[in-house]
Scaffold this motif. Sequence first.
Motif, short mmCIF file in Angstrom:
data_model
loop_
_atom_site.label_atom_id
_atom_site.label_comp_id
_atom_site.label_asym_id
_atom_site.label_seq_id
_atom_site.Cartn_x
_atom_site.Cartn_y
_atom_site.Cartn_z
N GLN A 111 70.21 48.18 87.89
CA GLN A 111 71.75 48.27 87.25
C GLN A 111 71.60 46.56 85.99
N SER A 112 71.67 46.23 84.77
CA SER A 112 71.96 45.22 84.49
C SER A 112 73.77 45.27 83.73
N ILE A 113 73.42 44.88 83.09
CA ILE A 113 75.17 44.73 82.17
C ILE A 113 75.05 45.02 81.00
N SER A 114 75.86 45.70 80.15
CA SER A 114 76.27 45.61 78.90
C SER A 114 76.79 44.64 77.57
N TRP A 115 77.70 44.11 78.84
CA TRP A 115 77.69 42.23 77.29
C TRP A 115 77.17 41.22 77.69
N ALA A 116 75.52 41.53 77.28
CA ALA A 116 74.67 40.59 78.20
C ALA A 116 74.05 40.39 76.17
N TYR A 117 74.66 41.24 74.75
CA TYR A 117 74.08 41.70 73.76
C TYR A 117 74.92 40.07 73.26
N GLU A 118 73.56 39.68 71.76
CA GLU A 118 73.88 38.53 71.32
C GLU A 118 75.35 38.83 70.42
N PRO A 119 75.59 38.01 69.46
CA PRO A 119 77.41 38.58 68.65
C PRO A 119 76.80 39.03 67.37
N GLU A 126 70.39 49.75 72.35
CA GLU A 126 69.94 48.81 73.28
C GLU A 126 68.73 47.97 72.51
N GLU A 127 69.06 48.58 70.98
CA GLU A 127 67.44 47.45 70.52
C GLU A 127 68.48 46.29 70.18
N VAL A 128 69.61 46.18 70.31
CA VAL A 128 70.13 44.49 69.58
C VAL A 128 69.64 43.40 70.84
N PRO A 129 69.09 42.69 70.25
CA PRO A 129 68.48 41.51 71.16
C PRO A 129 70.19 41.15 72.13
N LEU A 130 69.12 40.46 73.72
CA LEU A 130 70.36 40.13 74.39
C LEU A 130 70.41 38.37 73.53
N ASP A 131 71.73 37.67 73.80
CA ASP A 131 71.96 36.86 73.60
C ASP A 131 71.17 35.30 74.47
N ILE A 132 70.26 35.15 74.04
CA ILE A 132 69.39 34.58 74.61
C ILE A 132 69.82 32.85 74.53
N HIS A 133 70.56 32.85 73.09
CA HIS A 133 70.66 31.35 72.66
C HIS A 133 72.22 31.33 73.18
N ALA A 134 72.69 31.85 74.26
CA ALA A 134 73.92 31.72 74.41
C ALA A 134 74.40 30.02 75.57
N ALA A 135 75.32 29.51 74.77
CA ALA A 135 76.28 28.43 75.33
C ALA A 135 76.28 28.73 76.93
N ALA A 147 66.02 37.74 83.75
CA ALA A 147 64.78 38.19 84.35
C ALA A 147 64.30 38.71 85.05
N LEU A 148 66.01 39.45 85.86
CA LEU A 148 65.51 41.13 86.40
C LEU A 148 65.49 41.99 84.80
N GLU A 149 65.29 41.56 84.12
CA GLU A 149 64.73 43.29 83.18
C GLU A 149 63.35 43.06 83.06
#
Length: 284
Positions: A111-119, A126-135, A147-149
């Motif tokens: 289980q992961s989440i779908s609101w973790a994508y970058e703006p 699914e090809e959009v990167p995760l928002d790893i630079h989020a504040a 980390a989970l994925e």
Amino acid sequence: MKIFVAGSSGVIGRFLLPKLVKAGHEVTGMTHNPEQLQVIEALGAKAIVADAFDREGMIAAIGEIKPDAVIHQLTSLSSWSSADNARIRVEGTRNLVDAAKQAGVKKMIAQSISWAYEPGDAPASEEVPLDIHAAAPRKTTIDGIAALEKAVAEIPEHVILRYGTLYGPHTWYDSKGAMADKARNRELPATAGITSFLHVEDAANAALLALNWPSGTFNIVDDEPAPGTEWLPVYTDALQAPAPEIQHGSSGWERGASNAKARNEYGWMPKYPTWRAGFVQALK
């Protein structure tokens, strides 16, 4: 198939366990709370007590069962703490993956989440990167998901299910849930931020189907991402709560997600294709 479900007494597990049993699988449900053993057994599964933070205990439990597949539904939502939830995604997942690898498990569904994508301006694929630079504080959630994925991808066959915001029985959006209380107190403003919802039964159906899916990441959300100015009045009306206040603005990451991959390529069909009817049914 022998299947080990971690987090089996949660909101998704309660729907998932009987579906797995009905499909003919031999199911073991894990919980950290001994009071939930009878709940799991009533759903047709074997039940064990184990703590995801106890590495050696997890290795022993999965090593004894030797499942063909592990379904990871571990969360920590009751405290409303993003740090607690991130910890179980990081440490709990690490222990679960290591235990599965030592036991020779070939498949894991997580289980992961779908609101973790970058703006962005459109629902995310699914090809959009995760928002790893989020504040901060969002960064805590994103780091936990990343980390989970990454850990789950160490299993030879791995399916990541990025669920939408869950509603239905025993969720925050249930009639007795925390979000319902906030709605009744007019503490939930309606904004332009877009949310993708998902009924918990549709989440469970996706986990069942994913036993036959190839490795990859899948958005599991309903068909209608929507701004709060649209969905929240429907939700409050279904609750017979006061109409929400309107608040201008939104965050760039509040973009929703697209279910095209799971729906069109792999045959997942949501029983509740939109929150419009889903809220009404769930809150009856």
